[in-house]
Design an enzyme around this catalytic site. Structure first.
Site, PDB file in Angstrom:
ATOM      1  N   SER A   6       0.820  -1.263   0.030  1.00 46.95           N
ATOM      2  CA  SER A   6      -0.089   0.059  -0.031  1.00 46.95           C
ATOM      3  C   SER A   6       0.881   1.368   0.094  1.00 46.95           C
ATOM      4  O   SER A   6       1.728   1.391   0.949  1.00 46.95           O
ATOM      5  CB  SER A   6      -0.849   0.021   1.363  1.00 46.95           C
ATOM      6  N   HIS A  31      -1.108  -1.248  -4.308  1.00 46.27           N
ATOM      7  CA  HIS A  31      -2.432  -1.031  -3.662  1.00 46.27           C
ATOM      8  C   HIS A  31      -2.595   0.557  -3.419  1.00 46.27           C
ATOM      9  O   HIS A  31      -1.584   1.193  -2.751  1.00 46.27           O
ATOM     10  CB  HIS A  31      -2.571  -1.619  -2.220  1.00 46.27           C
ATOM     11  N   ASP A  33      -4.516   3.625  -2.110  1.00 51.32           N
ATOM     12  CA  ASP A  33      -5.637   4.043  -1.211  1.00 51.32           C
ATOM     13  C   ASP A  33      -5.996   5.528  -1.417  1.00 51.32           C
ATOM     14  O   ASP A  33      -5.085   6.325  -1.322  1.00 51.32           O
ATOM     15  CB  ASP A  33      -5.059   3.761   0.300  1.00 51.32           C
ATOM     16  N   MET A  35      -8.763   8.428  -0.011  1.00 51.80           N
ATOM     17  CA  MET A  35      -9.577   8.852   1.089  1.00 51.80           C
ATOM     18  C   MET A  35     -10.299  10.257   0.576  1.00 51.80           C
ATOM     19  O   MET A  35      -9.711  10.951   0.330  1.00 51.80           O
ATOM     20  CB  MET A  35      -9.194   8.721   2.396  1.00 51.80           C
ATOM     21  N   HIS A  63      -8.118   1.386  -4.290  1.00 46.97           N
ATOM     22  CA  HIS A  63      -9.177   1.340  -2.907  1.00 46.97           C
ATOM     23  C   HIS A  63      -9.591   2.457  -2.681  1.00 46.97           C
ATOM     24  O   HIS A  63      -9.043   3.441  -1.963  1.00 46.97           O
ATOM     25  CB  HIS A  63      -8.272   0.564  -1.796  1.00 46.97           C
ATOM     26  N   MET A  65     -11.939   5.023  -0.531  1.00 45.21           N
ATOM     27  CA  MET A  65     -13.053   4.972   0.655  1.00 45.21           C
ATOM     28  C   MET A  65     -13.549   6.205   0.693  1.00 45.21           C
ATOM     29  O   MET A  65     -13.005   7.180   1.278  1.00 45.21           O
ATOM     30  CB  MET A  65     -11.565   4.839   1.854  1.00 45.21           C
ATOM     31  N   MET A 133     -11.759  -5.830   4.981  1.00 43.51           N
ATOM     32  CA  MET A 133     -10.911  -4.913   5.823  1.00 43.51           C
ATOM     33  C   MET A 133     -10.673  -5.676   7.260  1.00 43.51           C
ATOM     34  O   MET A 133     -11.698  -5.887   7.878  1.00 43.51           O
ATOM     35  CB  MET A 133     -11.788  -3.409   5.861  1.00 43.51           C
ATOM     36  N   GLY A 138      -8.989   4.075   6.950  1.00 43.79           N
ATOM     37  CA  GLY A 138      -8.823   5.420   7.360  1.00 43.79           C
ATOM     38  C   GLY A 138      -7.530   5.603   7.447  1.00 43.79           C
ATOM     39  O   GLY A 138      -6.927   6.667   7.241  1.00 43.79           O
ATOM     40  N   GLY A 140      -3.094   3.861   8.161  1.00 46.06           N
ATOM     41  CA  GLY A 140      -2.055   2.646   8.156  1.00 46.06           C
ATOM     42  C   GLY A 140      -1.827   2.362   9.822  1.00 46.06           C
ATOM     43  O   GLY A 140      -1.892   3.179  10.390  1.00 46.06           O
ATOM     44  N   GLY A 141      -1.087   1.291   9.868  1.00 47.33           N
ATOM     45  CA  GLY A 141      -0.385   0.986  11.266  1.00 47.33           C
ATOM     46  C   GLY A 141      -1.447   0.440  12.380  1.00 47.33           C
ATOM     47  O   GLY A 141      -0.884   0.554  13.427  1.00 47.33           O
ATOM     48  N   ASP A 171      -6.930  -6.584   3.916  1.00 50.42           N
ATOM     49  CA  ASP A 171      -6.374  -5.008   4.135  1.00 50.42           C
ATOM     50  C   ASP A 171      -6.442  -4.783   5.708  1.00 50.42           C
ATOM     51  O   ASP A 171      -7.394  -4.559   6.206  1.00 50.42           O
ATOM     52  CB  ASP A 171      -7.007  -4.097   3.108  1.00 50.42           C
ATOM     53  N   GLY A 172      -5.145  -4.473   5.964  1.00 54.06           N
ATOM     54  CA  GLY A 172      -5.142  -3.691   7.422  1.00 54.06           C
ATOM     55  C   GLY A 172      -4.390  -4.479   8.353  1.00 54.06           C
ATOM     56  O   GLY A 172      -4.912  -5.725   8.745  1.00 54.06           O
ATOM     57  N   GLY A 173      -3.314  -4.144   8.932  1.00 55.37           N
ATOM     58  CA  GLY A 173      -2.400  -4.695  10.163  1.00 55.37           C
ATOM     59  C   GLY A 173      -1.838  -6.159   9.626  1.00 55.37           C
ATOM     60  O   GLY A 173      -1.547  -6.988  10.411  1.00 55.37           O
ATOM     61  N   GLY A 193       1.072  -2.140   4.231  1.00 58.14           N
ATOM     62  CA  GLY A 193       1.695  -0.823   4.061  1.00 58.14           C
ATOM     63  C   GLY A 193       2.927  -0.751   4.772  1.00 58.14           C
ATOM     64  O   GLY A 193       4.064  -0.826   4.468  1.00 58.14           O
ATOM     65  N   SER A 194       2.632  -0.242   6.273  1.00 58.42           N
ATOM     66  CA  SER A 194       3.767  -0.227   7.097  1.00 58.42           C
ATOM     67  C   SER A 194       4.404  -1.506   7.096  1.00 58.42           C
ATOM     68  O   SER A 194       5.896  -1.243   7.365  1.00 58.42           O
ATOM     69  CB  SER A 194       3.267   0.115   8.472  1.00 58.42           C
TER      70      SER A 194
HETATM   71  C1  DX5 Z   1      -6.307   1.436   5.510  1.00 51.97           C
HETATM   72  C2  DX5 Z   1      -5.845   1.224   4.252  1.00 51.97           C
HETATM   73  C3  DX5 Z   1      -4.946   0.114   4.185  1.00 51.97           C
HETATM   74  C4  DX5 Z   1      -3.640   0.745   4.815  1.00 51.97           C
HETATM   75  C5  DX5 Z   1      -2.996  -0.454   5.514  1.00 51.97           C
HETATM   76  O1  DX5 Z   1      -7.437   2.312   5.549  1.00 51.97           O
HETATM   77  O2  DX5 Z   1      -6.965   0.752   3.250  1.00 51.97           O
HETATM   78  O3  DX5 Z   1      -4.377  -0.094   2.649  1.00 51.97           O
HETATM   79  O4  DX5 Z   1      -2.664   1.269   3.825  1.00 51.97           O
HETATM   80  O5  DX5 Z   1      -1.837  -0.185   6.127  1.00 51.97           O
HETATM   81  P1  DX5 Z   1      -1.127  -1.209   7.031  1.00 51.97           P
HETATM   82  O6  DX5 Z   1      -0.570  -2.489   6.285  1.00 51.97           O
HETATM   83  O7  DX5 Z   1      -0.004  -0.477   7.795  1.00 51.97           O
HETATM   84  O8  DX5 Z   1      -2.284  -1.631   8.170  1.00 51.97           O
HETATM   85 ZN    ZN Z   2      -6.517  -0.237   1.489  1.00 55.53          ZN
END
Ligand code: DX5
Ligand code: ZN
Length: 212
Positions: A6, A31, A33, A35, A63, A65, A133, A138, A140-141, A171-173, A193-194
């Protein structure tokens, strides 16, 4: 496993280079993102950066949002292979799917942690991807929510039983441990992402997820 880094956690001042680096390290998807400050509190636009990666041969997984699904889909379609929108933001899910497809993109549909996976069933025949999700969308991290596991398994089974051609993305964590769990429940694509961009060696992290 398909790995989708991401760009939310990437260094935007070196955007093209950040995308090239993960592609060279084995990522098949990037990916993207987006928003709007309405569907989620934060605002993230990638429009100014995307022309710089248009010539890079990587699957562009947007993606969005956002509440204004069609407006954003129109703006991002020229730079996207697939656009995933949120079920919770849509008043006409089938119409939004058809609209995105008419723009020449593949289509994904996502659910937030509080939305049951059953809500996706009527749309599975029309989708290329479902996005579970595993954090509140909203930012990352955040930490992976275990409630995602049952949803991944449920959707994977529903898709298989009906013989549909639809990927299950999570997606997420995602990290080495949670990625392994998501993979064991049937994930086809892991967004990270992170875990990737927050580490000096992108290749090592991508390889760890690809092996799952
Ligand atoms: C969150 C995003 C994710 C985010 C994931 O709203 O949709 O794609 O970048 O980040 P990590 O992998 O750090 O949870
Ligand atoms: Zn995403």
């Amino acid at each position: 496993m398909i790995v989708a880094p991401s760009v939310l956690s990437a260094d935007k001042s070196r955007f093209r280079d950040e995308v090239l680096k993960v592609k060279d390290a084995g990522a098949e998807f990037i990916h993207l993102d987006v928003m709007d400050g309405k569907f989620v509190p934060n605002v993230t636009s990638l429009i100014e950066y995307l022309p710089s990666i248009q010539d890079i041969d990587i699957f562009k997984d947007a993606h969005i949002m956002v509440m204004d699904i069609r407006g954003y889909a129109k703006a991002y379609a020229p730079y996207s292979s697939l656009i995933t929108f949120h079920l919770e933001a849509s008043e006409d899910v089938k119409g939004d799917i058809d609209f995105i497809r008419s723009l020449g993109c593949k289509v994904g549909l996502s659910i937030k942690p509080a939305t049951p996976p059953e809500a996706l069933i009527p749309y599975l025949p029309y989708l290329d991807l479902v996005l579970v999700m595993s954090v509140e969308p909203g930012k990352g991290g955040q930490a992976y929510l275990d409630e995602a596991n049952g949803k991944i398994a449920y959707l994977k089974k529903a898709i298989k039983e009906r013989g549909y051609n639809c990927l299950v993305e999570v997606d997420g964590g995602i990290n080495g441990e949670t990625g392994k769990i998501a993979a064991s429940y049937g994930a086809d694509v892991l967004v990270a992402g992170s875990y990737i961009y927050g580490h000096a060696d992108y290749r090592e992290r991508i390889e760890a997820l690809r092996r799952l």
